[in-house]
Design a protein around this motif. Structure first.
Motif, short mmCIF file in Angstrom:
data_model
loop_
_atom_site.label_atom_id
_atom_site.label_comp_id
_atom_site.label_asym_id
_atom_site.label_seq_id
_atom_site.Cartn_x
_atom_site.Cartn_y
_atom_site.Cartn_z
N ASN A 318 37.45 48.30 -27.88
CA ASN A 318 37.40 48.47 -26.44
C ASN A 318 36.88 49.86 -26.09
O ASN A 318 37.25 50.87 -26.68
N GLY A 319 35.98 49.92 -25.10
CA GLY A 319 35.39 51.19 -24.69
C GLY A 319 34.09 51.50 -25.41
O GLY A 319 33.40 52.45 -25.03
N SER A 320 33.77 50.75 -26.45
CA SER A 320 32.50 50.96 -27.15
C SER A 320 31.35 50.61 -26.21
O SER A 320 31.47 49.75 -25.33
N TYR A 321 30.23 51.25 -26.42
CA TYR A 321 29.10 51.01 -25.53
C TYR A 321 27.79 51.40 -26.21
O TYR A 321 27.78 52.09 -27.23
N MET A 322 26.68 50.96 -25.64
CA MET A 322 25.36 51.44 -26.00
C MET A 322 24.53 51.47 -24.73
O MET A 322 24.86 50.80 -23.73
N ALA A 323 23.47 52.27 -24.75
CA ALA A 323 22.74 52.52 -23.50
C ALA A 323 21.25 52.29 -23.66
O ALA A 323 20.67 52.45 -24.74
N SER A 324 20.63 51.90 -22.55
CA SER A 324 19.18 51.88 -22.41
C SER A 324 18.84 53.02 -21.44
O SER A 324 19.74 53.71 -20.96
N PRO A 325 17.57 53.23 -21.10
CA PRO A 325 17.26 54.29 -20.13
C PRO A 325 17.89 54.07 -18.76
O PRO A 325 18.05 55.02 -18.00
N THR A 326 18.28 52.84 -18.43
CA THR A 326 18.78 52.56 -17.07
C THR A 326 20.21 52.02 -17.02
O THR A 326 20.87 52.13 -15.99
N HIS A 327 20.68 51.39 -18.12
CA HIS A 327 21.98 50.72 -18.07
C HIS A 327 22.81 50.97 -19.33
O HIS A 327 22.26 51.38 -20.36
N ARG A 328 24.10 50.69 -19.21
CA ARG A 328 25.01 50.71 -20.36
C ARG A 328 25.59 49.32 -20.57
O ARG A 328 25.86 48.60 -19.61
N LEU A 329 25.81 48.97 -21.82
CA LEU A 329 26.59 47.79 -22.18
C LEU A 329 27.95 48.31 -22.61
O LEU A 329 28.07 49.09 -23.57
N ILE A 330 29.00 47.89 -21.92
CA ILE A 330 30.34 48.42 -22.16
C ILE A 330 31.28 47.29 -22.56
O ILE A 330 31.34 46.25 -21.89
N VAL A 331 32.01 47.48 -23.66
CA VAL A 331 33.04 46.53 -24.05
C VAL A 331 34.32 46.90 -23.31
O VAL A 331 34.86 47.99 -23.49
N ASN A 332 34.78 45.99 -22.47
CA ASN A 332 36.02 46.22 -21.72
C ASN A 332 36.92 45.01 -21.90
O ASN A 332 36.74 43.97 -21.26
N ARG A 333 37.87 45.13 -22.85
CA ARG A 333 38.74 44.04 -23.23
C ARG A 333 37.91 42.84 -23.68
O ARG A 333 37.18 42.93 -24.67
N ASN A 334 37.98 41.72 -22.97
CA ASN A 334 37.27 40.51 -23.38
C ASN A 334 35.92 40.35 -22.69
O ASN A 334 35.33 39.28 -22.73
N TRP A 335 35.47 41.43 -22.07
CA TRP A 335 34.23 41.33 -21.30
C TRP A 335 33.19 42.33 -21.80
O TRP A 335 33.52 43.44 -22.21
N LEU A 336 31.94 41.90 -21.72
CA LEU A 336 30.81 42.80 -21.93
C LEU A 336 30.23 43.09 -20.55
O LEU A 336 29.80 42.17 -19.85
N ILE A 337 30.27 44.35 -20.17
CA ILE A 337 29.84 44.73 -18.82
C ILE A 337 28.49 45.44 -18.90
O ILE A 337 28.30 46.36 -19.69
#
Length: 477
Positions: A318-337
């Motif tokens: 939880n809280g892991s993420y990766m980024a593009s130049p414009t957006h982030r992909l964030i793991v928040n519990r059971n969701w990818l935001i």
């Protein structure tokens, strides 16, 4: 069927234009392809304006080409527009290759001409005006609708594009080659092979100029044209016809593919304001996973080469993420935001270690890390205010997640050993419905650290054993 008859049929059926009330902007270099295009449009009865780009890259040759195209105005009784570009300077200042720089410059100019044409009109032969200013290059418009740019790409160009896209790894969208009509750009010669174009030019006594750079194999397209295709034809004599047939099949395959992808995405993606939420468990069950993941994230600045890392992210903490130049992909519990990088646009904001300020929808957060001194606690010298959180940084894990309150949230209010749902906490605080909608929380590894503006979590209070402290100040909008 003669080339002119094929041309008329192709423009009417595939591109869906006719001479009636259509005025075209023709991109003309002076080479054989563009000269045949001009002649065919003329004989088919179309009204058009000729546009020529002088990139000033080939010295006297560039000037020769410009003068040659200008002479077409008299031959066909058409207006000729010419634009000179300092291509080398543009390429250097923008860190681009000459080819990419030339492409950007010419299409920006073409779009400018089309935009002006859409917004302008001529009255009794007077110069066209836009916002009281003369149109670029003294363009005078007719009563025709000038909305389409025509380029002279032909079947051989299409084959080369297909091969280049295949080797670059552009995916299925690159395998349909060049489209006959895309936006406001049309390619009316895609049905014709180069040998047909050359035969037409010779039969009709057309003159043209040769670009010596077309003979150089240092350009990837020329290498495919001069080296790859001749070698392939020694093995498969019908290679060109086969590839053109594949292009048509790939177009139809892409239609089926896109229909399926649209349906998959509609079932997976839940828009939430400026964000997009995907259930991780449901996403992981999709087949084929990598393809669907790529189709989901590609619109947010993520490259195809990152697809494997995105798939790994689905199993990350939880809280892991990766980024593009414009957006982030964030793991928040059971969701990818999927959230915009700009915090003021997002409703899930990552706060990385070392960040000093965060602007978000409800104001400004200022983070002040420091060393904890127990004397501060004993002497009551710590700030006490609802808009300030003073936290035990020893127990905090970065990145923190700043997000709006949602149903089901709970925390351990300062001074209490039992958890309490925020919904009940809000009742105690006598918050109205609109007040609740403006409440944000800060999380550390799935645990709420602070209900912003109200109460910190008891688990993150200062203790005698604390060594590091984090103060967060909230300046409300």
């Amino acid at each position: 069927m003669a080339l002119l008859e094929q041309f008329i049929q192709f423009t009417q059926q595939q591109i869906q234009i006719s001479p009636k009330n259509t005025h075209l902007l023709l991109a003309v270099s002076g080479g054989i392809d563009s000269m045949v295009m001009v002649d065919l449009f003329h004989k088919a009865g179309y009204s058009f304006t000729i546009a020529h780009c002088n990139f000033q890259l080939r010295g006297e040759e560039s000037t020769r080409d410009e003068m040659f195209v200008k002479a077409l105005g008299e031959k066909y009784n058409k207006e000729v527009l010419v634009k000179l570009f300092n291509t080398k300077e543009y390429a250097t200042s923008n860190k681009l290759s000459i080819q990419v720089a030339a492409r950007e410059l010419r299409y920006a100019w073409f779009e400018e001409l089309l935009t002006v044409a859409r917004e302008s009109f001529s009255v009794n032969g007077q110069q066209s005006m836009v916002n009281g200013q003369p149109t670029p290059d003294n363009l005078r418009l007719t009563t025709y609708d000038l909305r389409l740019l025509s380029t002279a790409h032909h079947a051989d160009d299409n084959i080369e594009t297909l091969l280049l896209n295949f080797f670059r790894g552009t995916g299925i969208s690159g395998l349909h080659g060049i489209l006959p009509r895309q936006g406001n750009i049309i390619r009316p010669l895609l049905f014709a092979k180069r040998e047909d174009i050359v035969a037409y030019a010779k039969k009709n006594g057309l003159a043209w100029v040769e670009d010596n750079s077309n003979a150089s194999d240092k350009y990837s397209r020329n290498f495919v044209r001069h080296q790859v295709m001749p070698l392939m034809k020694t093995i498969y004599p019908q290679a060109e016809e086969n590839l053109l047939g594949n292009i048509e099949r790939f177009k139809e395959i892409e239609l089926i593919y896109n229909t399926s992808i649209v349906q998959k995405k509609a079932k997976l993606i839940e828009p939430k304001g400026n964000e997009w939420h995907l259930p991780i468990l449901k996403l992981k069950k999709q087949v084929p996973l990598k393809t669907i993941v790529y189709e989901v994230v590609k619109d947010f600045g993520f490259a195809s080469t990152q697809t494997g890392e995105v798939v790994k992210l689905l199993d990350a903490a939880n809280g892991s993420y990766m980024a593009s130049p414009t957006h982030r992909l964030i793991v928040n519990r059971n969701w990818l935001i999927i959230a915009p990088i700009q915090p003021e646009e997002a409703t899930n904001v990552l706060i990385e270690e070392g960040v000093k300020e965060i602007n978000f929808k409800e104001g400004l957060l200022t983070l002040k890390p420091s060393t904890f001194n127990e004397a501060l606690l004993a002497e009551n010298k710590l700030p006490i205010a609802t808009n300030i959180a003073v936290l035990n940084a020893d127990d905090i894990e970065f990145p923190l997640l700043l997000r709006p309150y949602k149903q089901g949230d709970y925390f351990y209010p300062l001074g209490m050993q039992k958890k309490k749902k925020l919904s009940k906490f809000f009742i105690d605080q006598k918050l109205s419905k609109t007040d609740k909608e403006k409440v944000w929380v800060i999380e550390s590894n799935k645990r709420i650290v602070w209900v912003v503006g109200y109460r910190i979590d008891n688990r993150f209070r200062l203790k005698p054993s604390t060594s590091k402290m984090l103060e967060i100040d909230w300046e409300k909008v």
